[in-house]
Design a protein around this motif. Structure first.
Motif, short mmCIF file in Angstrom:
data_model
loop_
_atom_site.label_atom_id
_atom_site.label_comp_id
_atom_site.label_asym_id
_atom_site.label_seq_id
_atom_site.Cartn_x
_atom_site.Cartn_y
_atom_site.Cartn_z
N VAL A 350 -20.99 -37.82 11.65
CA VAL A 350 -22.06 -36.96 11.11
C VAL A 350 -21.68 -36.41 9.75
N VAL A 351 -20.39 -36.12 9.55
CA VAL A 351 -19.94 -35.58 8.27
C VAL A 351 -20.20 -36.59 7.14
N GLU A 352 -19.88 -37.84 7.39
CA GLU A 352 -20.05 -38.87 6.37
C GLU A 352 -21.52 -39.16 6.12
N ILE A 353 -22.35 -39.25 7.19
CA ILE A 353 -23.78 -39.52 7.01
C ILE A 353 -24.44 -38.39 6.25
N THR A 354 -24.05 -37.17 6.55
CA THR A 354 -24.62 -36.02 5.82
C THR A 354 -24.25 -36.10 4.35
N VAL A 411 -21.66 -28.52 8.07
CA VAL A 411 -21.56 -29.30 9.30
C VAL A 411 -20.32 -28.84 10.05
N PHE A 412 -20.47 -28.54 11.34
CA PHE A 412 -19.32 -28.13 12.15
C PHE A 412 -19.61 -28.43 13.62
N ILE A 420 -25.64 -28.48 12.26
CA ILE A 420 -25.87 -28.60 10.82
C ILE A 420 -26.74 -27.42 10.39
N THR A 421 -26.29 -26.66 9.41
CA THR A 421 -27.07 -25.53 8.90
C THR A 421 -27.43 -25.77 7.43
N ARG A 480 -31.06 -24.15 11.51
CA ARG A 480 -29.89 -24.53 12.30
C ARG A 480 -30.29 -25.64 13.27
N VAL A 481 -29.66 -26.81 13.11
CA VAL A 481 -29.91 -27.97 13.97
C VAL A 481 -28.69 -28.20 14.83
#
Length: 486
Positions: A350-354, A411-412, A420-421, A480-481
């Motif tokens: 998710v970090v890379e896609i974001t 992202v956390f 994801i905020t 916030r997702v």
């Protein structure tokens, strides 16, 4: 879970039984009170008759038979002479006690009493009752002697000149025939009530069943009524006026429902095509915007002498290809009349896609941060990019002109959930608009069709996630997702 409720049939049955039970209890209470009133009246009349008879014997004894001087001192001798007190008591079947005017015991007809000290003096209550009574008599309450119940009364004895001589107490055994008769009657009444109660239960059962039979049939038809199919009308023979009116109303409703279903089906088909066209236009517009921004950024920053020119060209190309793939997926989904776009689950960082999704935004006030370099979760790559780009685009459009803009994307991982905020310091959301923010076609902007946040919500909820927001007017908004890692 809904609380359990009695059916109409059960309530009719219960109310009928309750009515019969209450009526039976009231009849029993009235009957018992009536018998007791009759018993009391009978004993009062009997006491009056006994008193009259005793009075006649006492007057005859004092005025004609006795040889003693008639005064208080000789009262005991007068009644004891020739066993007068015993004869009177034996004739009238009662007990007689004689007292002085001050309440001191003189003589009794009860031969079982051998000692005069056994009987006590009269109480102040009796004496005061006699003094205050115009008839010079006092009816005492029932007393129990030797396990037998007696009714007692007190009268003042006078001479021929009506001068008080003493106090005579009469005690006769209470006739319990009324109590026995009452008990026998109550036994017969209870047996009759039991038979009547059984008959009432059977009667109430069939009556409640008969009353609710038509209603049950109507209820079953109502349960089977569906908007999207042909419903049968209700036909009940020999129905009452109320049931007939209810059936007529239901059948009329079925006719109207069929007409409405035809009109609605036509309207829904037309509306579905309109909504499909709007959604496709919106979905195609989403990747076009970052493609345009990417090309503009490439034109602005293109330098053929840059040693990293090939690396940058590859990044721009990769971004354009991703957006073109998104448009291709939308077109394929639309052509197949399927849900747009088709969901492809895969394990993603998710970090890379974001980060890839953020590269299309070149604004310096957009900041991206993450706690870990790798957070793996199951999600569709295209849909995740769409979620992020929509949220960031909304944040950009909410920028206020009276302060330096700032957008923070973070992202956390938290409690096995990926979060994801997207936080901005824009104009915020008004309290009036907060309940409608995720509604399709709702927008506060002059451009756009208001499908972005509604689409994001649908995508996130498809993966059993959630999207929430907090906002303050003129201070900013944070979306916030959160969704599970797998």
């Amino acid at each position: 879970m809904k609380p359990a409720r009695l059916s109409l049939r059960s309530r009719i049955f219960a109310y009928m039984i309750l009515l019969i039970l209450v009526a039976s209890i009231l009849i029993a209470i009235v009957t018992i009170n009536q018998y007791r009133e009759q018993s009391k009246e009978y004993h009062d009349r009997r006491l009056d008759r006994k008193e009259e008879q005793v009075q006649s014997h006492v007057e005859y004894l004092i005025n004609k038979e006795t040889t003693y001087i008639v005064n208080t001192e000789n009262l005991g001798l007068i009644f004891k002479d020739r066993d007068a007190i015993y004869k009177i008591a034996d004739i009238l079947k009662l007990k007689i006690n004689l007292y002085s005017l001050e309440g001191d015991f003189i003589i009794t007809s009860d031969t079982s009493i051998r000692s005069e000290s056994i009987l006590e003096c009269l109480t102040a209550e009796v004496l005061n009752g006699l003094r205050n009574s115009p008839e010079k008599k006092f009816a005492d309450s029932k007393i129990v002697l030797n396990d037998k119940e007696y009714q007692s009364s007190y009268n003042i004895i006078t001479d021929s000149k009506f001068k008080p001589l003493g106090i005579i107490n009469l005690q006769f055994e209470v006739d319990d025939s009324f109590e026995k008769e009452l008990n026998e009657f109550l036994g017969r009444l209870a047996f009759a009530y039991l038979i009547m109660f059984v008959i009432a239960i059977v009667f109430a059962y069939y009556i409640s069943r008969y009353i609710t039979k038509s209603l049950k049939k109507i209820g079953e038809k109502l349960d089977q009524t569906r908007f999207n199919k042909r419903n049968e009308k209700i036909i009940v023979e020999n129905a009452g006026e109320e049931i007939y009116n209810l059936i007529t109303a239901y059948n009329s409703m079925i006719d109207e429902l069929e007409e409405s279903a035809v009109k609605l089906a036509k309207s829904e088909r037309e509306q579905a095509w309109r909504e499909m066209a709007k959604q496709v236009a919106h979905e195609i517009k989403n990747p076009l915007t970052p493609m345009r921004l990417s090309v503009q950024s490439f034109q602005r920053k293109f330098d053929p002498n840059d040693p990293k020119i090939h690396e940058k060209v590859n990044e721009y190309t990769k971004t354009l290809i991703q957006q073109i793939d998104t448009m291709s997926n939308i077109a394929s989904a639309f052509s197949n009349f399927a849900k747009m776009p088709a969901q492809q689950n895969e394990m993603l960082n998710v970090v890379e896609i974001t980060r890839l999704a953020m590269e299309i935004f070149n604004e310096n006030y957009i900041n991206y941060s993450y706690e870990e370099a790798e957070i793996i979760a199951k999600f569709d790559r295209t849909q995740l990019i769409r979620v992020i780009t929509n949220l960031v685009k909304n944040a950009i459009q909410a920028i206020s002109n009276d302060r330096p803009p700032r957008i923070d994307v973070r992202v956390f991982e938290e409690n096995n959930m990926v979060t994801i905020t997207v936080k901005d310091n824009g104009i915020g959301i008004t309290k009036e608009n907060e309940p409608k923010i995720f509604e399709p076609k709702f927008t506060t902007k002059t451009s756009g069709m208001g499908l972005g946040l509604g689409m994001v919500k649908n995508i996130v909820e498809t993966y059993e996630g959630s999207i929430t927001f907090t906002s303050e007017e003129n201070k900013g908004t944070t979306f916030r997702v959160s969704f599970p890692k797998n």
